[in-house]
Design a protein around this motif. Structure first.
Motif, PDB file in Angstrom:
ATOM      1  N   CYS A  18     -11.843  -5.796  10.142  1.00 26.98           N
ATOM      2  CA  CYS A  18     -10.661  -6.662  10.202  1.00 26.98           C
ATOM      3  C   CYS A  18     -10.332  -7.143   8.792  1.00 26.98           C
ATOM      4  O   CYS A  18     -11.202  -7.619   8.064  1.00 26.98           O
ATOM      5  N   THR A  20      -7.349  -9.556   6.762  1.00 33.01           N
ATOM      6  CA  THR A  20      -6.255 -10.500   6.965  1.00 33.01           C
ATOM      7  C   THR A  20      -5.311 -10.404   5.781  1.00 33.01           C
ATOM      8  O   THR A  20      -5.742 -10.439   4.626  1.00 33.01           O
ATOM      9  N   THR A  29       0.847 -14.557   8.641  1.00 29.10           N
ATOM     10  CA  THR A  29      -0.478 -13.969   8.536  1.00 29.10           C
ATOM     11  C   THR A  29      -0.676 -12.936   9.634  1.00 29.10           C
ATOM     12  O   THR A  29      -0.301 -13.153  10.780  1.00 29.10           O
ATOM     13  N   TYR A  30      -1.299 -11.802   9.269  1.00 36.43           N
ATOM     14  CA  TYR A  30      -1.579 -10.710  10.200  1.00 36.43           C
ATOM     15  C   TYR A  30      -3.040 -10.304  10.079  1.00 36.43           C
ATOM     16  O   TYR A  30      -3.565 -10.221   8.975  1.00 36.43           O
ATOM     17  N   HIS A  31      -3.663 -10.020  11.217  1.00 33.97           N
ATOM     18  CA  HIS A  31      -5.040  -9.534  11.247  1.00 33.97           C
ATOM     19  C   HIS A  31      -4.996  -8.043  11.574  1.00 33.97           C
ATOM     20  O   HIS A  31      -4.648  -7.660  12.688  1.00 33.97           O
TER      21      HIS A  31
END
Length: 84
Positions: A18, A20, A29-31
């Motif tokens: 993962c 970020t 924000t995106y994971h």
């Protein structure tokens, strides 16, 4: 839903693959938890915090705010060097 944009790495890829990122200029924000292929995963794994990368993201399943990197292109490393 697919989004292509410039993102800043705010958390390097962890043991669960993962990463970020934060979108420009919206600061969303995106994971990123899935990758289109091994090349995309490796490109993201090599990015240090602060790097700017151009990615195309699509939703990864039904969970909120988890994304799949469809394409990855480094725009600028944390040292400010362009790789385009």
């Amino acid at each position: 839903m697919s989004q292509s944009n410039a993102y800043t790495v705010i958390s390097a890829q962890n043991d669960h693959e993962c990463t970020t990122v934060r979108a420009h200029p919206r600061n969303e924000t995106y994971h990123v938890v899935e990758y289109a292929d091994e090349d995309a995963r490796e490109r993201v794994a090599d990015l240090p915090v602060g790097s700017v990368v151009k990615m195309e993201l699509s939703r990864a399943g039904r969970r909120s705010n988890v994304w799949r990197a469809e394409s990855v292109r480094t725009a600028r490393t944390d040292g400010g060097a362009s790789e385009e």
